[in-house]
Write a protein that holds these residues in place. Structure first.
Motif, PDB file in Angstrom:
ATOM      1  N   ASP A 261       0.850  -1.277  -0.157  1.00  0.00           N
ATOM      2  CA  ASP A 261      -0.152   0.132  -0.023  1.00  0.00           C
ATOM      3  C   ASP A 261       0.923   1.148   0.042  1.00  0.00           C
ATOM      4  N   LYS A 262       2.053   0.987   0.764  1.00  0.00           N
ATOM      5  CA  LYS A 262       2.975   2.077   0.628  1.00  0.00           C
ATOM      6  C   LYS A 262       3.437   2.901  -0.891  1.00  0.00           C
ATOM      7  N   ILE A 263       3.803   1.128  -1.512  1.00  0.00           N
ATOM      8  CA  ILE A 263       5.079   1.490  -2.484  1.00  0.00           C
ATOM      9  C   ILE A 263       3.497   1.942  -4.325  1.00  0.00           C
ATOM     10  N   ILE A 264       2.556   1.306  -3.244  1.00  0.00           N
ATOM     11  CA  ILE A 264       2.055   1.846  -4.611  1.00  0.00           C
ATOM     12  C   ILE A 264       1.419   3.454  -4.601  1.00  0.00           C
ATOM     13  N   SER A 265       1.556   4.051  -3.468  1.00  0.00           N
ATOM     14  CA  SER A 265       1.323   5.803  -3.260  1.00  0.00           C
ATOM     15  C   SER A 265       2.072   6.423  -3.704  1.00  0.00           C
ATOM     16  N   ASN A 266       3.903   6.005  -3.917  1.00  0.00           N
ATOM     17  CA  ASN A 266       4.621   6.315  -4.099  1.00  0.00           C
ATOM     18  C   ASN A 266       4.631   7.352  -6.010  1.00  0.00           C
ATOM     19  N   GLU A 267       5.078   7.809  -5.893  1.00  0.00           N
ATOM     20  CA  GLU A 267       4.646   9.042  -6.928  1.00  0.00           C
ATOM     21  C   GLU A 267       5.742   8.489  -8.156  1.00  0.00           C
ATOM     22  N   GLU A 268       7.344   7.702  -7.926  1.00  0.00           N
ATOM     23  CA  GLU A 268       7.228   8.210  -8.702  1.00  0.00           C
ATOM     24  C   GLU A 268       6.985   6.004  -8.961  1.00  0.00           C
ATOM     25  N   ILE A 269       7.285   5.514  -8.401  1.00  0.00           N
ATOM     26  CA  ILE A 269       7.753   4.075  -8.306  1.00  0.00           C
ATOM     27  C   ILE A 269       5.749   4.243  -9.684  1.00  0.00           C
ATOM     28  N   LYS A 270       4.814   5.125  -9.302  1.00  0.00           N
ATOM     29  CA  LYS A 270       3.778   4.909  -9.790  1.00  0.00           C
ATOM     30  C   LYS A 270       3.736   4.779 -11.597  1.00  0.00           C
ATOM     31  N   ASN A 271       5.098   6.306 -11.396  1.00  0.00           N
ATOM     32  CA  ASN A 271       4.859   6.159 -12.786  1.00  0.00           C
ATOM     33  C   ASN A 271       5.875   5.432 -14.078  1.00  0.00           C
ATOM     34  N   ILE A 272       6.963   4.826 -12.659  1.00  0.00           N
ATOM     35  CA  ILE A 272       7.586   4.204 -13.854  1.00  0.00           C
ATOM     36  C   ILE A 272       6.359   2.848 -14.179  1.00  0.00           C
ATOM     37  N   ILE A 273       5.693   2.317 -13.245  1.00  0.00           N
ATOM     38  CA  ILE A 273       4.564   1.230 -13.861  1.00  0.00           C
ATOM     39  C   ILE A 273       3.963   1.840 -14.524  1.00  0.00           C
ATOM     40  N   SER A 274       3.414   2.919 -14.230  1.00  0.00           N
ATOM     41  CA  SER A 274       2.073   3.639 -16.000  1.00  0.00           C
ATOM     42  C   SER A 274       3.052   3.669 -17.060  1.00  0.00           C
ATOM     43  N   ALA A 275       4.719   4.550 -16.938  1.00  0.00           N
ATOM     44  CA  ALA A 275       5.385   3.673 -18.130  1.00  0.00           C
ATOM     45  C   ALA A 275       5.279   2.589 -18.395  1.00  0.00           C
ATOM     46  N   LEU A 276       5.803   1.153 -18.444  1.00  0.00           N
ATOM     47  CA  LEU A 276       6.362  -0.064 -18.642  1.00  0.00           C
ATOM     48  C   LEU A 276       5.294  -0.223 -19.192  1.00  0.00           C
ATOM     49  N   GLY A 277       3.162  -0.902 -18.384  1.00  0.00           N
ATOM     50  CA  GLY A 277       2.663  -0.671 -18.865  1.00  0.00           C
ATOM     51  C   GLY A 277       2.305  -2.376 -19.081  1.00  0.00           C
ATOM     52  N   ILE A 278       3.033  -2.956 -17.778  1.00  0.00           N
ATOM     53  CA  ILE A 278       2.598  -4.445 -17.377  1.00  0.00           C
ATOM     54  C   ILE A 278       1.874  -4.772 -16.086  1.00  0.00           C
ATOM     55  N   GLY A 279       1.311  -3.145 -15.648  1.00  0.00           N
ATOM     56  CA  GLY A 279       0.419  -3.493 -14.498  1.00  0.00           C
ATOM     57  C   GLY A 279       1.665  -4.160 -13.311  1.00  0.00           C
ATOM     58  N   PHE A 280       0.990  -3.944 -11.960  1.00  0.00           N
ATOM     59  CA  PHE A 280       1.794  -4.151 -10.396  1.00  0.00           C
ATOM     60  C   PHE A 280       1.497  -5.344  -9.769  1.00  0.00           C
ATOM     61  N   ASP A 281       0.782  -6.917 -10.938  1.00  0.00           N
ATOM     62  CA  ASP A 281       0.674  -7.842  -9.949  1.00  0.00           C
ATOM     63  C   ASP A 281       1.578  -8.514  -9.858  1.00  0.00           C
ATOM     64  N   LYS A 282       1.861  -9.260  -9.529  1.00  0.00           N
ATOM     65  CA  LYS A 282       2.993  -9.731  -9.330  1.00  0.00           C
ATOM     66  C   LYS A 282       2.855 -11.373  -9.609  1.00  0.00           C
ATOM     67  N   GLU A 283       1.583 -11.847  -9.266  1.00  0.00           N
ATOM     68  CA  GLU A 283       1.032 -12.756  -9.914  1.00  0.00           C
ATOM     69  C   GLU A 283       0.595 -12.482 -11.930  1.00  0.00           C
ATOM     70  N   ASN A 284       0.138 -12.021 -12.075  1.00  0.00           N
ATOM     71  CA  ASN A 284      -0.392 -12.003 -13.205  1.00  0.00           C
ATOM     72  C   ASN A 284       0.268 -10.959 -13.833  1.00  0.00           C
ATOM     73  N   MET A 285       1.755 -10.276 -14.130  1.00  0.00           N
ATOM     74  CA  MET A 285       2.109  -9.167 -15.008  1.00  0.00           C
ATOM     75  C   MET A 285       2.171  -9.564 -16.444  1.00  0.00           C
ATOM     76  N   ASP A 286       1.422  -8.743 -16.833  1.00  0.00           N
ATOM     77  CA  ASP A 286       1.326  -8.710 -18.651  1.00  0.00           C
ATOM     78  C   ASP A 286       2.063  -8.371 -19.598  1.00  0.00           C
ATOM     79  N   LEU A 287       3.556  -9.108 -20.087  1.00  0.00           N
ATOM     80  CA  LEU A 287       4.710  -9.055 -20.576  1.00  0.00           C
ATOM     81  C   LEU A 287       4.167  -8.272 -21.239  1.00  0.00           C
ATOM     82  N   SER A 288       2.812  -9.373 -22.274  1.00  0.00           N
ATOM     83  CA  SER A 288       2.580  -8.835 -23.604  1.00  0.00           C
ATOM     84  C   SER A 288       2.178  -7.348 -23.935  1.00  0.00           C
ATOM     85  N   LYS A 289       2.174  -6.558 -22.682  1.00  0.00           N
ATOM     86  CA  LYS A 289       2.012  -4.985 -23.181  1.00  0.00           C
ATOM     87  C   LYS A 289       3.326  -4.748 -22.620  1.00  0.00           C
ATOM     88  N   LEU A 290       4.127  -5.234 -22.156  1.00  0.00           N
ATOM     89  CA  LEU A 290       5.391  -4.272 -22.378  1.00  0.00           C
ATOM     90  C   LEU A 290       5.418  -3.449 -23.097  1.00  0.00           C
TER      91      LEU A 290
END
Length: 662
Positions: free
Chosen positions: A332-361
């Motif tokens: 919950d702390k990680i997902i609220s961090n602005e810089e980490i949110k920017n990285i997740i959004s830029a990569l496009g594969i989501g943040f779910d470790k179990e269901n990460m979709d690399l086809s959207k990278l």
């Protein structure tokens, strides 16, 4: 060569490329038993015939853990490097090894074992597990000592049964008042370290690499064993059960908080790749196979990188300051961090470790580009920790890289050169000693060209080793005496009798010399300088066995006759090799302008492009994982909450440091 001691006789047989050269031969009698196999790797079969002590150590340690009571000794006769692997506790010791840099919630690992007969075939299962205060799970599964990196039916059975057993225990003991719903698997496994060791005949794997077990009958067996024996453990140890369930409930609350945080963030579009972060300077290329993303330290460097890039296929995402240390934070702390949110959004594969979709990278290469200084290294480590813990598939698939920006710019006339570090730059100037310089000793011996270059190079390396040894509390006087004495036997510190010749030599130069027991290993030598305020020094076995002392001794033997002699260049006289080396290096630097970059932002866009971003000229380091167990341990040591393991790591490796930026 095969040697067998059995039934009172010694038998030998020699082979070449798998074929026996002669029948088995009896060469004598013996009362011992055992088998010895000696082989030399064939370069016609193996492309690489080099043995690496570290790689062998990791694998042999693993085998020793998985076979309780087995002793394995590894000896490198080239440099007398030795390691012994013996773990009486087996997989429980393995878990303790993995958790040594974390804080366990219960003192001893939980151990479960089962042996059964399955249609006439014996099958064996053992599981050791321990919950810690960390936020990451680590489950290692083995089938017949083979590491199944991608898990399989044994891991699936273990996970599902563990969750069911915990929820069943909570319900039976009326502990659900603290919960809105049943615990999820990720709640149950937060902070869990577990080893699954399975031995079955004829296992089925998904591929020849054996990284995933697919034997279907294993799942039900493991589920029944866990439900029976793990639940029995919880009933017999209610205090341990309470501790680990309290952590699981806390994890469930954090998961719910993270879910709400994700919802809020998603509503704002911060995690959605269709809503890219405002700081991202995206590229024109839409085919991910051709696109690159540079994650850059700071707005200043980001500005230079945006101007330097080839906007057709290179995107730039600047970060503001140091990102959150995810090793010490919940999701919950990680997902609220602005810089980490920017990285997740830029990569496009989501943040779910179990269901990460690399086809959207969105980018084939993700390149971390930070300054070549201590702060830059820290930011790079924080980013690597994030990618390792939460985007590991990107490392597995080879998408993560580290840029190598230069630290120095050297200019003379129209010649401009860049160097990654001071060592590389000094090497450039050192080679120029070969050019048009002739040195004569006071005895008339002439040195020039390659011969002079190697003498100065050896001396500078020798001086560097002395400085490193001094920085760790060894006086220069003591080092010089040890080198003159030629002392190199670290094993002598295990027996004070063997130290007597060295003690006798040191007594002539120090006021007091005594041998004292060393709490870590064998004995140490305590020395006191002359005078009422004389300094004390402690000489330990680890100093003599350090790579720096060994290097210093070898170089001393090569340079011994030159260290104190005089030299002349023309009419100019130098009293020692040190004075000569300093003067020669100063001469080679004449006419050059040397600039040290404090950060990427100091480079103009053209310089940044040609040194760090141009695919034709740049140098990238690919981030890979050779040993997952060791990688996990190092991240826990360097980035975790425990201070003592980090301090011990620094002290243990201090003498091995080769590149130190102070």
């Amino acid at each position: 060569r095969l040697e067998i001691k059995r039934d009172g006789f010694i038998w030998i047989q020699n082979y070449s490329r798998g074929k026996p050269l002669a029948p088995l031969k009896n060469i004598g009698e013996t009362k011992k038993t055992g088998t010895k196999i000696r082989f030399y790797p064939d370069d016609k079969i193996f492309s690489n015939i080099e043995f690496h002590f570290e790689i062998l150590s990791k694998r042999l340690r693993e085998i020793a853990f998985l076979n309780s009571g087995l002793e394995i000794n590894l000896i490198n006769e080239k440099d007398d490097k030795k390691a012994k692997f013996f773990y009486k506790g087996g997989v429980s010791s393995f878990v303790e090894f993995l958790s040594e840099n974390k804080t366990p919630l219960h003192p001893k690992p939980i151990y479960i074992q089962d042996l059964r007969n399955n249609d006439g075939a014996e099958e064996f299962l053992e599981i050791a597990m321990q919950w810690t205060d960390s936020y990451n799970e680590q489950i290692l599964a083995f089938t017949n000592t083979i590491n199944n990196k991608d898990g399989g039916t044994h891991v699936v059975g273990f996970k599902s049964a563990l969750t069911r057993a915990i929820n069943s225990y909570i319900e039976e003991h009326n502990m659900q008042k603290d919960l809105k719903e049943n615990l999820a698997g990720e709640d149950v496994r937060e902070g869990l370290i577990a080893i699954i060791n399975l031995r079955i005949p004829d296992p089925k794997f998904s591929s020849q690499t054996k990284e995933k077990l697919v034997s279907s009958h294993v799942k039900g067996w493991i589920e029944s064993v866990i439900m029976e024996k793990f639940k029995a453990f919880l009933e017999e140890n209610p205090s341990v059960a309470r501790k680990i369930i309290d952590k699981m409930i806390e994890a469930a609350r954090a998961r719910e908080a993270a879910r709400k945080a994700k919802e809020i963030v998603r509503k704002k579009g911060a995690l959605d790749s269709s809503h890219l972060p405002g700081k991202l300077a995206d590229c024109q290329e839409r085919a991910s196979e051709l696109a690159e993303l540079f994650i850059v330290e700071g707005d200043s460097a980001g500005g230079s990188a945006k101007q330097a890039r080839d906007r057709r296929f290179q995107a730039v995402l600047p970060l503001r300051g140091k990102i959150l240390n995810v090793e010490k934070a919940r999701e919950d702390k990680i997902i609220s961090n602005e810089e980490i949110k920017n990285i997740i959004s830029a990569l496009g594969i989501g943040f779910d470790k179990e269901n990460m979709d690399l086809s959207k990278l969105r980018y084939k290469k993700i390149i971390i580009m930070t300054d070549a200084d201590v702060d830059g290294s820290h930011i790079r480590t924080l980013l690597l920790t994030f990618f390792y813990r939460y985007m590991f598939p990107l490392i597995e698939k080879g998408n993560l890289y580290i840029a190598q920006p230069p630290l120095f710019r050297v200019e003379k006339g129209k010649q401009v050169l860049y160097f990654l570090n001071e060592r590389e730059m000094e090497g450039f100037f050192l080679k120029k000693i070969k050019e048009n310089v002739e040195v004569r000793t006071v005895k008339g011996k002439i040195y020039n060209g390659d011969e002079l270059f190697y003498i100065v190079q050896d001396f500078l390396n020798f001086k560097n080793s002395l400085n490193i040894l001094q920085s760790h509390g060894v006086s220069l006087k003591l080092i010089n005496l040890l080198l003159e004495f030629g002392f190199q036997e670290g094993s002598y510190f295990l027996n004070p009798e063997l130290l007597k010749p060295l003690i006798s030599a040191l007594n002539e130069h120090f006021k007091e010399v005594s041998v004292i027991p060393d709490p870590d290993n064998g004995y140490s030598i305590l020395l006191k300088e002359e005078g009422t305020l004389g300094n004390f020094y402690l000489l330990k076995q680890e100093i003599i066995e350090s790579s720096e002392y060994s290097r210093a001794l070898n170089l001393y033997k090569k340079l011994k006759d030159l260290l104190t002699t005089g030299f002349k260049i023309g009419d100019e006289y130098f009293i020692s090799l040190e004075e000569l080396s300093t003067a020669l290096l100063e001469r080679t630097k004449r006419g050059y302008t040397i600039q040290r970059y404090k950060g990427l932002g100091e480079m103009n866009p053209e310089q940044l492009w040609e040194t760090t971003m141009d695919p034709e000229r740049r140098l990238l380091l690919k981030v890979t994982i050779e040993d997952a167990v060791e990688a996990d341990r190092i991240f826990s040591v360097l980035m975790g909450d425990q201070v003592e393991p980090r301090k011990a790591f620094i002290m243990e490796n201090a003498l091995r440091v080769k590149n130190l930026d102070v």
